[in-house]
Write a protein that holds these residues in place. Structure first.
Motif, short mmCIF file in Angstrom:
data_model
loop_
_atom_site.label_atom_id
_atom_site.label_comp_id
_atom_site.label_asym_id
_atom_site.label_seq_id
_atom_site.Cartn_x
_atom_site.Cartn_y
_atom_site.Cartn_z
N MET A 408 -0.88 -0.81 -0.56
CA MET A 408 -0.99 0.13 0.57
C MET A 408 -0.85 -0.61 1.89
N GLY A 437 -1.20 4.47 -3.90
CA GLY A 437 -2.24 3.45 -3.94
C GLY A 437 -3.22 3.64 -5.08
N GLU A 440 -8.19 1.02 -3.61
CA GLU A 440 -8.17 0.05 -2.50
C GLU A 440 -9.55 0.03 -1.87
N ASN A 442 -11.26 -1.84 -0.05
CA ASN A 442 -11.51 -2.22 1.33
C ASN A 442 -11.34 -1.05 2.30
N ILE A 443 -10.55 -0.06 1.88
CA ILE A 443 -10.19 1.01 2.83
C ILE A 443 -10.45 2.41 2.30
N GLU A 444 -10.81 2.50 1.01
CA GLU A 444 -10.89 3.83 0.39
C GLU A 444 -11.72 4.83 1.17
N GLY A 449 -8.27 3.60 5.74
CA GLY A 449 -7.66 4.20 4.55
C GLY A 449 -7.07 5.56 4.89
N GLU A 450 -7.79 6.30 5.70
CA GLU A 450 -7.34 7.64 6.10
C GLU A 450 -6.01 7.53 6.87
N THR A 453 -3.10 6.28 4.57
CA THR A 453 -2.67 7.33 3.64
C THR A 453 -1.85 8.38 4.37
N ILE A 473 -8.57 7.01 -6.52
CA ILE A 473 -9.71 6.59 -5.70
C ILE A 473 -10.94 6.36 -6.58
N GLY A 480 -12.68 9.12 3.97
CA GLY A 480 -11.57 8.18 3.97
C GLY A 480 -10.35 8.79 3.31
N ILE A 481 -9.74 8.04 2.38
CA ILE A 481 -8.48 8.49 1.76
C ILE A 481 -8.65 9.88 1.14
#
Ligand code: GAL
Length: 941
Positions: A408, A437, A440, A442-444, A449-450, A453, A473, A480-481
């Protein structure tokens, strides 16, 4: 070289009949598979000397065009390198070590093994004079990883991804009418995944020739819209002009049905794009009463795109496509052609037993058929774009696919990879969703992450507007995502509250992108941590994970969830959770690495499939356990199942929907029989019988194999004197073959450290301490006596080329670690003089007849440890001051022939992957083992 004009021969024939006006023209596209006859050697990650001096020069390939040095130079002498055919995975050929990577299945290659992390590949091809003016390109389907490609010493580029296809235009560098050299340096020192990824050129390579005005690779995009009973096809094509021809061209788009019959055609005249420019053109075609693509009837159409110039076809490009509709509904799940379809999916990596990631195309079909046989209808390419042949198999066999990009991010590295994946794959009807993805962490759950994505999703839509986007996820499902992704991908029930997420995001469809991650060893029914055995009963594996049955029930009961993808369909190398060394493959699969089913396959088949199923576990060979209680389970979709031990009923039980049945049975040898009833009637029975000791080796071809296929999966098993399969057999079997070759062997044992491949070992031994002595006459000696060491000086040091001696004698030494009887030792000499005489340990050696610069060294004159080589020559003369004179005498090649192929059975089974030789009428595979009746398998064309 196998030439494809331009696709499969059969369909080409049908096509030819219906299109006899389209004759093959020299200026048309040619796509030639160039997998055969490559040379291979290991280089070195940081020792440039061991990397054949590559990139050591004052000027390198990055400073001056065409300055590829070491093996990158076209003149490099690769005669001593190993010969092989692609696809090739060098990691699977290595042994195992505890020091090696857990993720990559403890194979001693890649990360941590600098001497096994760089692979060099070289191949020579000739290109005729008549190709002048065409665009000549090299196409790679995938190289793991970080490859640099050179052509005739010219650097073409670097491709970091181990999963994307890439292409280089070499037209400007071609030696027309002569020999050309392709060189690929592969650097597998880094891992992209936490799972086995192989190493090397593990997918196909093609040579492509086109007209300067041509359709770019992956340059068609076919969309269909169904209106009433008809399909409106929008066919977009991207044309590039790499020449100076201006004026108009004609684009003809033709649709052929499954039988190759022309059913629709349109043409239009358009201006050719400008020099080095691309242009898109769109045509509309109609298909009346189309045969839709679906899981049961995967009907495929073909779009043939022709470009004509001055009435002559100058390019033809074929696109296979399917006509179907699909949609996700946030309330009702997934729909294919208007009908609800619950996604019954598995996640899979791309490696297989015995051969790692270098899968012959036939194996893709074998694996997809195995999954379909289990009742599965969907496949997630975790966690990277697959090889094109996998998608072809899914299109042709009817398997829905989630196609996933590797990493990602919003930069060129990420978006360009994503773009290439979508452009390559968007015509496959099997693909129903893009995944941008996976887990992830670190960013989910956060704003980064948002943002990522949102961008990746929008970017995806800009290339393919017809499919939705998901992300798998795992850490919480609410922010987030998961708050922005189009299709929510839930990884594991234990990772968050799916119902709560759904209640908050009612308009967002969802599916279980991963579930299960249960552990099972095929054929094992008692967990034994000391032996790294995981019992195959479907039980909750870890506190926050659920059994396959629990997972399926959860998804089956919720119509708003489109379905689920279990982790995984097949075991794979690496990730041997819950163990580590010496377990080298995963325990997650419904099937083992060979595709032999674990019992879970029958649970899924019962509730996913359409056929009646009855399966009982465990086997019934429990000598020593007499009188002890054993759990007997039945997987079935019958209404009731009755169990009998030696004809005595142990009770009839009612099967609950999506469930299984259990009995506790005191062991006694004999016959355990289950009878399945539907509507009160006996419909099925299954028995597990206690067997006698193994007596015969049985070889059989998997029924999924086509008899005319070149690659065949063979199962080896043992039977007792009554012919019953012995489920506990673990004998070692030796294999030999005539009329073909064995590609690999496996048995599905996660702790097996046996060789996957038995191949000749090629070792290159350098000549060291190279010294020289002047001779007073040009008559070369017949004998060499080396009495006075002091007279020798470093070879070629301070050589005055204007005042050379009449002749020189050079001396060097080479170390032989093992002077084995069956070694074949060859000196590949590189010219350092004109007339030459070679001596090894005092013995004069004659050059070989086929190559005067090759000397085969007899084992009798060689010794373990240090050997001495003398080369007496009259010197080469330097003509121009700047002439670079060769000072390298060459290399010693030691080939140790492979041991014969063998593999132990594991809980009754082993697999042998064989490939028939081209043109061979018959292949015979023989199997022998101590104390057992040998087995033979004869395959005829
Ligand atoms: C998931 C991951 C998979 C695999 C699996 C093993 O978290 O996405 O790639 O590692 O766990 O349980």
């Amino acid at each position: 070289m196998k030439t494809i004009f331009p696709k499969e021969i059969l369909s080409c024939f049908i096509f030819f009949i219906s299109f006899c006006t389209f004759s093959q023209n020299k200026s048309e596209r040619e796509l030639t598979l160039i997998d055969k006859d490559w040379r291979f050697s290991f280089g070195h990650l940081y020792d440039t000397q061991k990397d054949f001096g590559h990139a050591e020069g004052y000027f390198s390939y990055l400073t001056k065009t065409g300055f590829g040095d070491g093996p990158a130079a076209s003149g490099f002498d690769d005669r001593a390198w190993r010969k092989l055919d692609l696809p090739h995975d060098w990691a699977v050929e290595q042994s195992f070590s505890e020091k090696a990577s857990f993720s990559h299945g403890f194979k001693t290659a890649g990360k941590g093994f600098p001497e096994k992390s760089i692979g060099w590949y070289r191949k020579k091809i000739s290109i005729p004079e008549s190709d002048k003016g065409r665009i000549i390109s090299l196409k790679f389907d995938g190289v793991f990883r970080n490859s640099k490609v050179f052509f005739n010493g010219y650097f073409l580029g670097t491709e970091q991804s181990g999963y994307n296809g890439f292409e280089y235009d070499v037209s400007a560098y071609v030696n027309y009418g002569g020999e050309n050299t392709i060189v690929v340096r592969v650097d597998a020192s880094m891992e992209e995944g936490w799972f086995y990824e192989g190493a090397g050129i593990y997918r196909h390579v093609y040579l492509q020739k086109t007209n300067p005005i041509h359709i770019v690779s992956n340059g068609t995009y076919v969309i269909s819209e169904i209106k009433n009973d008809n399909a409106e096809i929008t066919a977009e094509v991207t044309i590039e002009n790499k020449g100076n021809d201006k004026g108009s061209i004609e684009i003809i788009q033709t649709i052929l049905d499954t039988g190759g019959k022309q059913i629709s055609s349109v043409s239009e005249n358009v201006p050719a794009p400008e020099f080095y420019k691309k242009a898109n053109f769109t045509s509309k075609l109609a298909v009346k009463n189309p045969l839709l693509w679906d899981i049961e009837n995967p009907n495929l159409y073909r779009l043939v795109t022709d470009i004509k110039q001055n009435g002559q076809i100058i390019d033809r490009y074929e696109t296979s496509f399917g006509i179907r509709t699909m949609k996700f509904d946030a309330e009702k799940g997934f729909f294919l052609n208007g009908k609800p379809v619950k996604l019954k999916g598995t996640n899979n990596h791309q490696d297989h037993a015995g051969i790692g990631t270098a899968l012959p195309d036939e194996l893709q079909y074998y694996r997809i058929k195995k999954l379909k046989e289990m009742g599965s209808n969907a496949y997630r390419c975790s966690h990277h774009p697959p090889t094109p042949e996998l998608l072809k198999a899914c299109d042709e066999l009817g398997m829905l696919v989630i196609d996933e990009t590797r990493l990602m991010g919003i930069n060129d590295y990420h978006l360009n990879d994503l773009k290439r994946m979508i452009e390559r794959d968007r015509n496959h009807p099997s693909i129903f969703c893009w995944s941008v993805g996976n887990e992830e962490w670190n960013i989910e759950g956060n704003i980064v992450g948002e943002r990522i994505t949102t961008i990746m999703q929008g970017f995806t839509k800009s290339i393919d507007s017809t499919r939705p986007v998901t992300v798998a996820i795992s850490s919480g499902f609410r922010s987030g995502i998961s708050s922005v992704v189009e299709i929510m991908g839930y990884n594991y029930l234990g990772n968050g509250d799916i119902d709560a997420h759904r209640n908050e995001f009612k308009k967002q469809p969802g599916m279980g992108t991963e579930e299960g991650s249960t552990f099972a060893t095929r054929g094992i029914y008692f967990t034994d941590d000391a032996k790294h055995y995981q019992s195959a009963y479907d039980k909750k594996p870890r506190p926050t994970f659920y059994s396959i049955e629990e997972g399926w029930k959860f998804y089956a009961e919720r119509p708003y969830l489109a379905g689920v993808f279990f982790w995984t369909g097949f075991d794979y190398r690496g990730e041997p959770t819950p163990y580590g060394w010496p377990s080298v493959t995963s325990y997650f699969g419904m099937m083992d690495v060979c595709g032999f089913p674990k019992d879970n396959v029958f649970y899924l088949k019962s509730w996913w499939g359409t056929e009646p199923v009855l399966h009982i576990l465990p086997h019934w060979n429990w000598s020593g356990m007499e009188g002890k209680e054993i759990d007997v389970w039945a997987y079935s979709n019958c209404d009731e199942v009755e169990l009998f031990l030696n004809k005595k009923s142990l009770g009839k039980k009612k099967m609950e929907l999506n469930g299984h049945l259990e009995w506790k049975v005191k062991y006694e040898a004999g016959t355990l029989e289950a009878i399945g009833f539907k509507n009160g009637k006996k419909v099925l029975s299954q028995v597990q019988k206690t067997t006698g000791s193994p007596e015969n080796i049985k070889l059989s071809v998997d029924k999924e194999n086509l008899s005319n296929s070149n690659v065949v999966m063979v199962t080896a098993e043992l039977t007792d004197k009554k012919g019953l399969h012995v489920p506990t057999a673990d004998d070692e079997i030796a294999f030999s073959i005539k009329g073909g070759k064995i590609l690999g062997v496996g048995n599905g044992n996660p702790t097996s450290l046996e060789s996957d491949k038995f191949i000749d070992n090629t070792n290159l031994v350098a000549i060291n301490n190279f010294k020289e002595k002047k001779l007073t006459s040009a008559d070369l000696p017949d004998k060499i006596e080396d009495a006075n060491d002091a007279d020798w000086t470093v070879a070629f040091k301070d050589r005055d080329y204007k005042k050379q001696a009449p002749a020189y004698v050079y001396k060097g030494d080479f170390e032989l670690k093992n002077n084995l009887d069956n070694n074949i030792v060859t000196f590949f000499y590189k010219k350092i003089g004109k007339e030459t005489a070679v001596f090894v340990n005092g013995n004069k050696i004659e050059p070989s007849k086929d190559d005067t610069q090759k000397y085969i060294l007899n084992k009798a004159i060689l010794k373990e440890g240090k050997n001495t080589i003398y080369i007496a020559t009259t010197p080469l003369q330097r003509i121009k001051d700047w002439d670079v004179m060769n000072t390298d005498p060459g290399i010693i090649q030691v080939v140790t022939p492979a041991e014969s192929w063998k593999r132990k059975l594991f809980n009754g089974y082993a697999q042998i992957i064989i490939q028939k030789n081209e043109g061979e009428k018959e292949v015979i595979l023989s199997a022998t083992a101590k104390g057992l009746q040998a087995g033979n398998l004869v395959l005829k064309k």
